[in-house]
Design a protein around this motif. Structure first.
Motif, PDB file in Angstrom:
ATOM      1  N   LEU A  40      54.268  59.916  14.753  1.00 46.54           N
ATOM      2  CA  LEU A  40      53.107  60.497  14.076  1.00 46.54           C
ATOM      3  C   LEU A  40      53.550  61.168  12.776  1.00 46.54           C
ATOM      4  CD1 LEU A  40      50.030  61.024  14.567  1.00 46.54           C
ATOM      5  CD2 LEU A  40      50.713  63.234  15.532  1.00 46.54           C
ATOM      6  N   GLY A  41      53.005  60.707  11.649  1.00 41.84           N
ATOM      7  CA  GLY A  41      53.471  61.196  10.359  1.00 41.84           C
ATOM      8  C   GLY A  41      54.863  60.673  10.073  1.00 41.84           C
ATOM      9  N   GLY A  42      55.092  59.418  10.466  1.00 42.50           N
ATOM     10  CA  GLY A  42      56.445  58.838  10.445  1.00 42.50           C
ATOM     11  C   GLY A  42      56.967  58.441   9.079  1.00 42.50           C
ATOM     12  N   MET A  89      46.267  61.901  10.766  1.00 38.45           N
ATOM     13  CA  MET A  89      46.670  62.301  12.113  1.00 38.45           C
ATOM     14  C   MET A  89      45.643  63.198  12.793  1.00 38.45           C
ATOM     15  SD  MET A  89      49.721  65.131  11.605  1.00 38.45           S
ATOM     16  CE  MET A  89      50.815  64.050  10.695  1.00 38.45           C
ATOM     17  N   ARG A  90      44.703  63.727  12.029  1.00 36.71           N
ATOM     18  CA  ARG A  90      43.655  64.562  12.615  1.00 36.71           C
ATOM     19  C   ARG A  90      42.516  63.750  13.220  1.00 36.71           C
ATOM     20  NH1 ARG A  90      43.219  67.949   7.095  1.00 36.71           N
ATOM     21  NH2 ARG A  90      43.408  65.786   6.414  1.00 36.71           N
ATOM     22  N   GLU A  91      42.414  62.451  12.860  1.00 37.29           N
ATOM     23  CA  GLU A  91      41.309  61.629  13.349  1.00 37.29           C
ATOM     24  C   GLU A  91      41.694  60.154  13.321  1.00 37.29           C
ATOM     25  OE1 GLU A  91      38.634  60.034  15.041  1.00 37.29           O
ATOM     26  OE2 GLU A  91      38.264  62.186  14.866  1.00 37.29           O
ATOM     27  N   ASN A 110      53.770  70.635  10.193  1.00 31.63           N
ATOM     28  CA  ASN A 110      53.664  71.801   9.316  1.00 31.63           C
ATOM     29  C   ASN A 110      52.851  71.519   8.055  1.00 31.63           C
ATOM     30  OD1 ASN A 110      56.906  72.492  10.380  1.00 31.63           O
ATOM     31  ND2 ASN A 110      55.237  73.941  10.690  1.00 31.63           N
ATOM     32  N   TYR A 111      52.609  70.255   7.774  1.00 32.32           N
ATOM     33  CA  TYR A 111      51.811  69.893   6.596  1.00 32.32           C
ATOM     34  C   TYR A 111      50.311  69.954   6.864  1.00 32.32           C
ATOM     35  CZ  TYR A 111      55.807  68.634   3.756  1.00 32.32           C
ATOM     36  OH  TYR A 111      56.967  68.687   3.016  1.00 32.32           O
ATOM     37  N   LEU A 112      49.924  70.191   8.113  1.00 31.56           N
ATOM     38  CA  LEU A 112      48.509  70.404   8.420  1.00 31.56           C
ATOM     39  C   LEU A 112      48.099  71.772   7.867  1.00 31.56           C
ATOM     40  CD1 LEU A 112      48.619  69.104  12.076  1.00 31.56           C
ATOM     41  CD2 LEU A 112      47.455  67.987  10.151  1.00 31.56           C
ATOM     42  N   PRO A 113      47.053  71.839   7.039  1.00 32.56           N
ATOM     43  CA  PRO A 113      46.775  73.084   6.301  1.00 32.56           C
ATOM     44  C   PRO A 113      46.214  74.234   7.127  1.00 32.56           C
ATOM     45  CG  PRO A 113      45.153  71.395   5.764  1.00 32.56           C
ATOM     46  CD  PRO A 113      46.214  70.718   6.582  1.00 32.56           C
ATOM     47  N   THR A 114      45.499  73.943   8.218  1.00 30.91           N
ATOM     48  CA  THR A 114      44.863  75.026   8.974  1.00 30.91           C
ATOM     49  C   THR A 114      45.110  74.862  10.467  1.00 30.91           C
ATOM     50  OG1 THR A 114      42.746  73.908   9.362  1.00 30.91           O
ATOM     51  CG2 THR A 114      43.006  75.064   7.243  1.00 30.91           C
ATOM     52  N   GLN A 115      44.840  75.934  11.199  1.00 30.80           N
ATOM     53  CA  GLN A 115      44.985  75.889  12.654  1.00 30.80           C
ATOM     54  C   GLN A 115      43.979  74.919  13.267  1.00 30.80           C
ATOM     55  OE1 GLN A 115      45.880  79.668  14.620  1.00 30.80           O
ATOM     56  NE2 GLN A 115      44.422  79.152  16.227  1.00 30.80           N
ATOM     57  N   ASP A 116      42.801  74.834  12.686  1.00 33.50           N
ATOM     58  CA  ASP A 116      41.805  73.881  13.165  1.00 33.50           C
ATOM     59  C   ASP A 116      42.316  72.447  13.018  1.00 33.50           C
ATOM     60  OD1 ASP A 116      39.077  73.215  14.101  1.00 33.50           O
ATOM     61  OD2 ASP A 116      38.846  72.361  12.096  1.00 33.50           O
ATOM     62  N   ASP A 117      43.013  72.161  11.910  1.00 33.89           N
ATOM     63  CA  ASP A 117      43.605  70.841  11.720  1.00 33.89           C
ATOM     64  C   ASP A 117      44.674  70.567  12.778  1.00 33.89           C
ATOM     65  OD1 ASP A 117      42.170  70.073   9.352  1.00 33.89           O
ATOM     66  OD2 ASP A 117      43.394  71.488   8.233  1.00 33.89           O
ATOM     67  N   MET A 118      45.433  71.600  13.126  1.00 38.68           N
ATOM     68  CA  MET A 118      46.449  71.450  14.170  1.00 38.68           C
ATOM     69  C   MET A 118      45.794  71.104  15.505  1.00 38.68           C
ATOM     70  SD  MET A 118      49.679  71.605  15.097  1.00 38.68           S
ATOM     71  CE  MET A 118      50.559  72.514  13.806  1.00 38.68           C
ATOM     72  N   THR A 121      44.642  67.524  15.611  1.00 38.85           N
ATOM     73  CA  THR A 121      45.771  66.609  15.758  1.00 38.85           C
ATOM     74  C   THR A 121      46.290  66.596  17.187  1.00 38.85           C
ATOM     75  OG1 THR A 121      46.397  66.947  13.440  1.00 38.85           O
ATOM     76  CG2 THR A 121      48.096  66.100  14.927  1.00 38.85           C
ATOM     77  N   LEU A 122      46.429  67.770  17.792  1.00 34.09           N
ATOM     78  CA  LEU A 122      46.902  67.846  19.170  1.00 34.09           C
ATOM     79  C   LEU A 122      45.941  67.143  20.124  1.00 34.09           C
ATOM     80  CD1 LEU A 122      48.186  71.546  19.298  1.00 34.09           C
ATOM     81  CD2 LEU A 122      49.546  69.456  19.033  1.00 34.09           C
ATOM     82  N   GLN A 123      44.657  67.255  19.858  1.00 32.39           N
ATOM     83  CA  GLN A 123      43.667  66.578  20.696  1.00 32.39           C
ATOM     84  C   GLN A 123      43.791  65.063  20.568  1.00 32.39           C
ATOM     85  OE1 GLN A 123      40.159  68.499  19.116  1.00 32.39           O
ATOM     86  NE2 GLN A 123      40.059  69.972  20.799  1.00 32.39           N
ATOM     87  N   GLN A 124      44.061  64.585  19.358  1.00 30.28           N
ATOM     88  CA  GLN A 124      44.261  63.156  19.152  1.00 30.28           C
ATOM     89  C   GLN A 124      45.507  62.661  19.900  1.00 30.28           C
ATOM     90  OE1 GLN A 124      42.360  60.737  17.269  1.00 30.28           O
ATOM     91  NE2 GLN A 124      40.889  62.385  17.629  1.00 30.28           N
ATOM     92  N   VAL A 125      46.571  63.455  19.832  1.00 29.08           N
ATOM     93  CA  VAL A 125      47.792  63.091  20.550  1.00 29.08           C
ATOM     94  C   VAL A 125      47.517  62.994  22.051  1.00 29.08           C
ATOM     95  CG1 VAL A 125      50.106  63.868  21.193  1.00 29.08           C
ATOM     96  CG2 VAL A 125      49.355  64.048  18.812  1.00 29.08           C
ATOM     97  N   PHE A 126      46.837  63.994  22.586  1.00 33.67           N
ATOM     98  CA  PHE A 126      46.525  64.022  24.015  1.00 33.67           C
ATOM     99  C   PHE A 126      45.701  62.791  24.408  1.00 33.67           C
ATOM    100  CE2 PHE A 126      44.504  65.494  27.923  1.00 33.67           C
ATOM    101  CZ  PHE A 126      45.544  66.154  28.554  1.00 33.67           C
TER     102      PHE A 126
END
Length: 246
Positions: A40-42, A89-91, A110-118, A121-126
């Motif tokens: 992810l973000g490779g 990676m967020r969608e 770390n390049y995701l600008p906000t906690q909401d973006d994080m 992304t984590l939800q997409q990974v899951f």
């Protein structure tokens, strides 16, 4: 603009410490079974190539078409088959494939600008992990951002025709940093240097915040280490390595 960025991407890829990809590949191989894997973000595909050599079936997701062009070039030169996916990676819900392993290395999150973006992304990974699948990633720590990057400056002029300057400044948000990256590339046509410049923003959070976000999304068996899983963390750890299960 595209030509400039493509040149910047190539220069940045050439300058990056390639041994980090080998260390990451060792970290993955020591902690997982060979299987279907998404990086992810490779970016330029360097880590994916190392893992493909070990037998992992690799896909690479990245937002930048220039970086994916490099990944295609690098994988062809290495004679490794890697599938490339251009997406945010967020969608990337339209991508229906699920993986046994998803990884994200060298600051990509770390390049995701906000906690909401994080969180997105984590939800997409899951969503894209099989049940029992593994997620592994690294992030820089607040100690790295606030102490080690304080008044940080790096200059690489080993090649007089390709000079690189890196200066870091505190970001406007807590636990963030801005990197001013400049390449001075000699151009024979003008008998002078051409400036290629980008400003990269990185954001990190306290460890408790990461743990809360990961747990809320649904991850379990979360382990946090340093030094590619070889050492426990402490107050001066500059990079956290996370490993967890769905």
């Amino acid at each position: 603009m595209s030509d400039n960025y493509n040149t910047f991407a190539e220069k940045y890829d050439e300058l990056f410490d390639q041994t980090l990809y080998k260390q990451w590949a060792d970290y993955v191989s020591q902690n997982t079974q060979i299987g279907s894997t998404l990086d992810l973000g490779g970016g330029s595909g360097r880590l994916a190539i190392e893992l493909a050599k070990l037998g992992y079936k690799m896909d690479v997701l990245d937002l930048s078409p220039e970086m994916l062009m490099l990944a295609q070039k690098n994988s062809a030169q290495a004679n490794q088959s890697i599938q490339l996916l251009q997406a945010d990676m967020r969608e990337w819900s339209d991508w229906k494939t699920q993986y046994e392993l998803i990884i994200s290395s060298v600051d990509a999150l770390n390049y995701l600008p906000t906690q909401d973006d994080m969180v997105k992304t984590l939800q997409q990974v899951f969503e894209h992990l099989v049940v029992g699948g593994t997620f592994m990633f690294d992030v820089i720590t607040p100690y790295q951002v606030n102490v080690l990057y304080d008044n940080y400056f790096y200059n690489n002029d080993d090649d007089p025709e390709n000079i690189f300057m890196w200066t870091s400044y505190p970001g406007e948000i807590a636990n963030s940093v801005d990197h001013d990256l400049k390449f001075f590339v000699y151009n024979e046509k003008i008998d002078g240097f051409k400036l290629l410049r980008e400003v990269h923003h990185e954001q990190t959070y306290e460890l408790d915040t990461y743990m809360q976000l990961l747990t809320t999304v649904g991850f379990k068996d979360i382990e946090v280490t340093s030094a590619f899983g070889q050492q426990p963390i402490d107050l001066e750890t500059d990079r956290w390595f996370f490993k967890m299960k769905k």
